[in-house]
Design an enzyme around this catalytic site. Structure first.
Site, PDB file in Angstrom:
ATOM      1  N   PRO A  97       5.635 -23.156 -14.601  1.00 36.46           N
ATOM      2  CA  PRO A  97       6.877 -22.572 -14.083  1.00 36.46           C
ATOM      3  C   PRO A  97       7.511 -21.650 -15.138  1.00 36.46           C
ATOM      4  O   PRO A  97       7.519 -21.994 -16.316  1.00 36.46           O
ATOM      5  CB  PRO A  97       7.761 -23.790 -13.803  1.00 36.46           C
ATOM      6  CG  PRO A  97       7.168 -24.916 -14.572  1.00 36.46           C
ATOM      7  CD  PRO A  97       5.731 -24.599 -14.822  1.00 36.46           C
ATOM      8  N   GLY A 101      10.866 -23.275 -20.616  1.00 35.96           N
ATOM      9  CA  GLY A 101      10.499 -23.737 -21.952  1.00 35.96           C
ATOM     10  C   GLY A 101       9.058 -24.216 -22.040  1.00 35.96           C
ATOM     11  O   GLY A 101       8.693 -24.909 -22.976  1.00 35.96           O
ATOM     12  N   GLY A 103       6.481 -22.113 -22.161  1.00 36.29           N
ATOM     13  CA  GLY A 103       5.673 -21.092 -22.847  1.00 36.29           C
ATOM     14  C   GLY A 103       4.936 -20.154 -21.920  1.00 36.29           C
ATOM     15  O   GLY A 103       3.893 -19.614 -22.278  1.00 36.29           O
ATOM     16  N   SER A 104       5.489 -19.913 -20.696  1.00 37.04           N
ATOM     17  CA  SER A 104       4.721 -19.107 -19.738  1.00 37.04           C
ATOM     18  C   SER A 104       4.458 -17.687 -20.222  1.00 37.04           C
ATOM     19  O   SER A 104       3.392 -17.135 -19.958  1.00 37.04           O
ATOM     20  CB  SER A 104       5.387 -19.094 -18.361  1.00 37.04           C
ATOM     21  OG  SER A 104       6.594 -18.400 -18.413  1.00 37.04           O
ATOM     22  N   SER A 105       5.389 -17.087 -20.968  1.00 41.22           N
ATOM     23  CA  SER A 105       5.151 -15.694 -21.385  1.00 41.22           C
ATOM     24  C   SER A 105       4.022 -15.617 -22.412  1.00 41.22           C
ATOM     25  O   SER A 105       3.165 -14.735 -22.351  1.00 41.22           O
ATOM     26  CB  SER A 105       6.431 -15.035 -21.913  1.00 41.22           C
ATOM     27  OG  SER A 105       6.815 -15.589 -23.146  1.00 41.22           O
ATOM     28  N   ALA A 106       3.979 -16.574 -23.343  1.00 39.29           N
ATOM     29  CA  ALA A 106       2.869 -16.580 -24.313  1.00 39.29           C
ATOM     30  C   ALA A 106       1.567 -16.917 -23.594  1.00 39.29           C
ATOM     31  O   ALA A 106       0.521 -16.317 -23.857  1.00 39.29           O
ATOM     32  CB  ALA A 106       3.132 -17.607 -25.419  1.00 39.29           C
ATOM     33  N   ALA A 107       1.638 -17.868 -22.656  1.00 40.40           N
ATOM     34  CA  ALA A 107       0.419 -18.304 -21.960  1.00 40.40           C
ATOM     35  C   ALA A 107      -0.216 -17.160 -21.170  1.00 40.40           C
ATOM     36  O   ALA A 107      -1.440 -17.018 -21.159  1.00 40.40           O
ATOM     37  CB  ALA A 107       0.731 -19.479 -21.039  1.00 40.40           C
ATOM     38  N   ASP A 148       4.772 -20.751 -29.571  1.00 40.69           N
ATOM     39  CA  ASP A 148       4.287 -20.767 -28.182  1.00 40.69           C
ATOM     40  C   ASP A 148       2.851 -20.258 -28.104  1.00 40.69           C
ATOM     41  O   ASP A 148       2.031 -20.813 -27.371  1.00 40.69           O
ATOM     42  CB  ASP A 148       5.178 -19.878 -27.289  1.00 40.69           C
ATOM     43  CG  ASP A 148       6.479 -20.573 -26.922  1.00 40.69           C
ATOM     44  OD1 ASP A 148       6.794 -21.605 -27.524  1.00 40.69           O
ATOM     45  OD2 ASP A 148       7.178 -20.062 -26.030  1.00 40.69           O
TER      46      ASP A 148
HETATM   47  O1  PMV Z   1      12.873 -23.017 -24.416  1.00 46.18           O
HETATM   48  P1  PMV Z   1      11.831 -22.605 -25.365  1.00 46.18           P
HETATM   49  O2  PMV Z   1      10.543 -23.360 -25.253  1.00 46.18           O
HETATM   50  O3  PMV Z   1      11.632 -21.130 -25.464  1.00 46.18           O
HETATM   51  O4  PMV Z   1      12.277 -23.107 -26.808  1.00 46.18           O
HETATM   52  C1  PMV Z   1      13.347 -22.606 -27.498  1.00 46.18           C
HETATM   53  C2  PMV Z   1      13.356 -23.269 -28.835  1.00 46.18           C
HETATM   54  C3  PMV Z   1      14.604 -22.990 -29.666  1.00 46.18           C
HETATM   55  O5  PMV Z   1      14.474 -23.752 -30.839  1.00 46.18           O
HETATM   56  C4  PMV Z   1      15.847 -23.431 -28.923  1.00 46.18           C
HETATM   57  C5  PMV Z   1      14.755 -21.516 -29.997  1.00 46.18           C
HETATM   58  C6  PMV Z   1      13.727 -20.982 -30.960  1.00 46.18           C
HETATM   59  O6  PMV Z   1      13.627 -19.745 -31.042  1.00 46.18           O
HETATM   60  O7  PMV Z   1      13.074 -21.753 -31.668  1.00 46.18           O
END
Ligand code: PMV
Length: 316
Positions: A97, A101, A103-107, A148
């Site tokens: 999804p 959080g 990691g879809s853009s890196a994936a 990510d």
């Molecule tokens: O929501 P995600 O997986 O993109 O994680 C953000 C992680 C933070 O520590 C809140 C921000 C960051 O740049 O590390």
């Protein structure tokens, strides 16, 4: 030529501990999350560079703004091969999804880069892959840590502290991780900014103390993961959620799911990633317990849940 095709794969990622604190130099732990994944397929075609994904079907030059980091990933991979203008069709199938959080853009950048290199029969080292994905991730996230890209392309949990190399480590944990999706888009940028604002606006020492405490919990979590101590890990996850809530990066949806997981017997539960939406995680000792937690999360409003066994297969 038109029958030739190649695929590239990647999977999701989950931040187990240390989100937000990692911005301030504290350690964090991220895990590959293969319960959700992505496949890119490249095929020969006529009529230019064509994209086929759930958001868009058509020529790459007309891709909508939301897909700008995907566009960058494709351009970067093709340019690095000296093949900027190709007649290929790139299809993307994903169960990750977006904006949760995971990691879809890196994936998507990992899957597309792997597929393009395979299609042209070129070797792609892991180092080169990370370098190419970083270009697309700069478009998606401004200043990505690279975490990510490492976790969506690799099989190892990673311990990470800003400015230091990623440290892969072996999980010895016999427990189950349950992920619950609030269904609400995460607000990483705003949440990161809100902590910066607290530091600016008079709450500096308390906020920095909370951030350091989150870092200490991440250090402890690594040791618990390596020594198969699920109860202790659950405990520090719960403490981390409290700190993140106090820092203002949780949400009522996340808190409701965390409470539901605890009431259903989870060893611990917390938000994961940027917060203010997105996903939460919980820990259970057995599959049976994990299923109870998952059912409780769905009852409490999670739009989707996943269960994954944490123990990593021994590497050959
Ligand atoms: O929501 P995600 O997986 O993109 O994680 C953000 C992680 C933070 O520590 C809140 C921000 C960051 O740049 O590390």
């Amino acid at each position: 030529m038109e029958d030739k095709f190649a695929t590239g794969h990647s999977h999701g990622k989950i931040i187990l501990m240390g989100e937000h604190a990692v911005v301030y130099g504290e350690p964090s732990i991220a895990l590959p999350f293969p319960a959700v994944d992505m496949t890119a397929t490249v095929k020969g075609t006529t009529g230019g560079l064509l994209i086929d994904c759930s958001y868009y079907q058509g020529i790459a030059t007309d891709m909508p703004e939301v897909l700008h980091s995907l566009k960058k990933a494709i351009q970067t991979a093709l340019s690095s091969l000296g093949k900027p203008n190709q007649n290929i069709r790139i299809k993307i199938e994903s169960s990750i999804p977006p904006e949760r959080g995971m990691g879809s853009s890196a994936a998507v950048a990992v899957a597309v880069t792997r597929a393009i290199y395979r299609y042209y029969g070129k070797e792609l080292s892991h180092e080169k892959l990370l370098e190419l994905v970083d270009v697309a991730e700069r478009v998606a996230h401004g200043n990505p840590s690279g975490l990510d890209a490492v976790t969506t392309s690799g099989d190892s949990p990673v311990f990470y502290r800003k400015g230091e190399p990623f440290v892969p480590f072996q999980l010895k944990m016999d427990a189950y991780l349950i992920v619950g999706d609030t269904g609400v888009t995460g607000q990483t940028r705003e949440a990161v900014q809100s902590i910066a604002d607290r530091i600016e606006n008079g709450e500096q020492s308390r906020t920095l103390q909370q951030i350091r405490a989150l870092g200490d919990l991440a250090e402890k979590a690594k040791s618990f993961l390596e020594h198969n101590k699920p109860e202790s890990l659950g405990h520090v996850m719960g403490d981390a959620h409290e700190l993140l809530r106090e820092l203002g990066v949780s949400s009522s949806d996340l808190n409701r799911l965390v409470d539901a997981a605890k009431q259903a017997g989870a060893l611990g539960a917390k938000l994961t990633g940027g917060g203010r939406g997105g996903c939460m995680i919980a820990l259970s000792a057995t599959k049976e317990d994990a299923e109870k937690v998952s059912a409780a999360l769905e009852k409490a409003g999670a739009v989707h849940t996943w269960i994954t066994h944490l123990r990593q297969e021994e590497q050959e």
